[in-house]
Scaffold this motif. Structure first.
Motif, PDB file in Angstrom:
ATOM      1  N   ILE A  17       0.850  -1.199   0.000  1.00 24.40           N
ATOM      2  CA  ILE A  17       0.000   0.000   0.000  1.00 24.40           C
ATOM      3  C   ILE A  17       0.879   1.240   0.000  1.00 24.40           C
ATOM      4  CG2 ILE A  17      -1.682   1.341   1.327  1.00 24.40           C
ATOM      5  CD1 ILE A  17      -2.809  -1.390   2.317  1.00 24.40           C
ATOM      6  N   GLU A  18       1.907   1.253   0.842  1.00 27.03           N
ATOM      7  CA  GLU A  18       2.807   2.408   0.912  1.00 27.03           C
ATOM      8  C   GLU A  18       3.532   2.622  -0.412  1.00 27.03           C
ATOM      9  OE1 GLU A  18       6.530   4.238   3.474  1.00 27.03           O
ATOM     10  OE2 GLU A  18       5.383   2.570   4.324  1.00 27.03           O
ATOM     11  N   VAL A  38       8.502   2.920   5.230  1.00 25.64           N
ATOM     12  CA  VAL A  38       8.372   3.285   6.642  1.00 25.64           C
ATOM     13  C   VAL A  38       7.632   2.178   7.392  1.00 25.64           C
ATOM     14  CG1 VAL A  38       7.357   4.970   8.236  1.00 25.64           C
ATOM     15  CG2 VAL A  38       8.455   5.748   6.136  1.00 25.64           C
ATOM     16  N   ILE A  39       6.581   1.672   6.799  1.00 24.43           N
ATOM     17  CA  ILE A  39       5.768   0.670   7.490  1.00 24.43           C
ATOM     18  C   ILE A  39       6.516  -0.650   7.670  1.00 24.43           C
ATOM     19  CG2 ILE A  39       4.573  -0.232   5.447  1.00 24.43           C
ATOM     20  CD1 ILE A  39       2.971   0.448   8.897  1.00 24.43           C
ATOM     21  N   PRO A  55      -6.861  -4.454   4.460  1.00 24.45           N
ATOM     22  CA  PRO A  55      -6.592  -3.012   4.460  1.00 24.45           C
ATOM     23  C   PRO A  55      -6.370  -2.435   3.060  1.00 24.45           C
ATOM     24  CG  PRO A  55      -5.224  -4.122   6.092  1.00 24.45           C
ATOM     25  CD  PRO A  55      -5.870  -5.189   5.256  1.00 24.45           C
ATOM     26  N   VAL A  56      -6.902  -1.222   2.870  1.00 19.14           N
ATOM     27  CA  VAL A  56      -6.632  -0.451   1.651  1.00 19.14           C
ATOM     28  C   VAL A  56      -5.908   0.844   1.992  1.00 19.14           C
ATOM     29  CG1 VAL A  56      -8.579  -1.433   0.398  1.00 19.14           C
ATOM     30  CG2 VAL A  56      -8.883   0.711   1.663  1.00 19.14           C
ATOM     31  N   GLY A  57      -5.706   1.080   3.285  1.00 13.49           N
ATOM     32  CA  GLY A  57      -4.994   2.263   3.747  1.00 13.49           C
ATOM     33  C   GLY A  57      -4.574   2.063   5.188  1.00 13.49           C
ATOM     34  N   ALA A  74      -1.140   6.317   4.262  1.00 16.92           N
ATOM     35  CA  ALA A  74      -1.118   5.882   2.865  1.00 16.92           C
ATOM     36  C   ALA A  74      -2.428   5.180   2.533  1.00 16.92           C
ATOM     37  CB  ALA A  74       0.057   4.942   2.610  1.00 16.92           C
ATOM     38  N   VAL A  75      -2.911   5.435   1.322  1.00 13.85           N
ATOM     39  CA  VAL A  75      -4.125   4.802   0.812  1.00 13.85           C
ATOM     40  C   VAL A  75      -3.813   4.299  -0.591  1.00 13.85           C
ATOM     41  CG1 VAL A  75      -6.540   5.174   0.145  1.00 13.85           C
ATOM     42  CG2 VAL A  75      -5.623   6.305   2.195  1.00 13.85           C
ATOM     43  N   ARG A  76      -4.267   3.105  -0.903  1.00 13.95           N
ATOM     44  CA  ARG A  76      -4.086   2.578  -2.265  1.00 13.95           C
ATOM     45  C   ARG A  76      -4.655   3.587  -3.261  1.00 13.95           C
ATOM     46  NH1 ARG A  76      -2.361  -2.443  -2.936  1.00 13.95           N
ATOM     47  NH2 ARG A  76      -2.646  -3.929  -1.250  1.00 13.95           N
TER      48      ARG A  76
END
Length: 183
Positions: A17-18, A38-39, A55-57, A74-76
């Motif tokens: 996602i990120e 970062v994640i 999750p999408v964000g 972050a969001v897709r």
């Protein structure tokens, strides 16, 4: 779309996602340095709020200078412009406001369940972040949600060190700003 605390199984899906969200910067000439996201550096789901199942964000939290710090949101891209980022940010602010009050009222050991999230260790109800000044979905977006740019003289020692760390990683700070929202 449900906004919820991340579970351990969610963490493995978040780097993609990120990376997808970071790709949105390329047309603006912003390319992030190679390396981990970062994640990927986070192994504690208590520091992460996610949108959706799967999750999408996500939003990644920390504590810097006694304040809740938004390390990453972050969001897709395929789910952008649906209010997901706004809902994640609202959840971050809600957690920061509630947990700062808890931290101020308790002398609990930060490793106990009463103080299990990074925001729980924050002592003031505020959120800080660093972001790109001129990217429409960065500083202008946060400003519309009540964040203000804070000058270097208002940065604490940990925030100053974080900005220097971003520079060392190759994320040039000149087009970046530090922002804060008091809750």
């Amino acid at each position: 779309m449900v906004i919820r605390q991340a579970e351990p199984a969610d963490l493995s899906a978040l780097p993609e996602i990120e990376r997808a969200a970071d790709g949105m910067f390329a047309p603006l000439g912003i390319v992030f340095p190679p390396g981990t996201t970062v994640i990927e550096e986070c192994d504690d789901p208590a520091r992460v709020i996610v949108a959706g199942r799967p999750p999408v964000g996500f939003a990644l939290l920390g504590v810097v200078d006694g304040l809740t710090h938004l390390e990453q949101i972050a969001v897709r891209p395929g789910h952008a412009n649906r209010g997901i980022g706004t809902r994640l940010l609202a959840a971050v602010c809600t957690i920061a406001a509630g947990q700062a009050g808890l931290a101020a009222r308790t002398t609990a050991d930060p490793t106990t369940t009463a103080m299990h999230t990074p925001a729980a260790r924050a002592i003031t109800a505020a959120v800080t972040l660093t972001t790109f000044r001129d990217v429409p979905w960065n500083a202008p977006w946060y400003a519309r949600r009540g964040f203000r740019v804070i000058p270097p003289r208002e940065w604490g020692p940990e925030l100053s060190a974080l900005v220097e760390h971003e520079r060392a990683l190759g994320i040039e700070v000149a087009p970046r700003v530090v922002m804060r929202k008091d809750l």
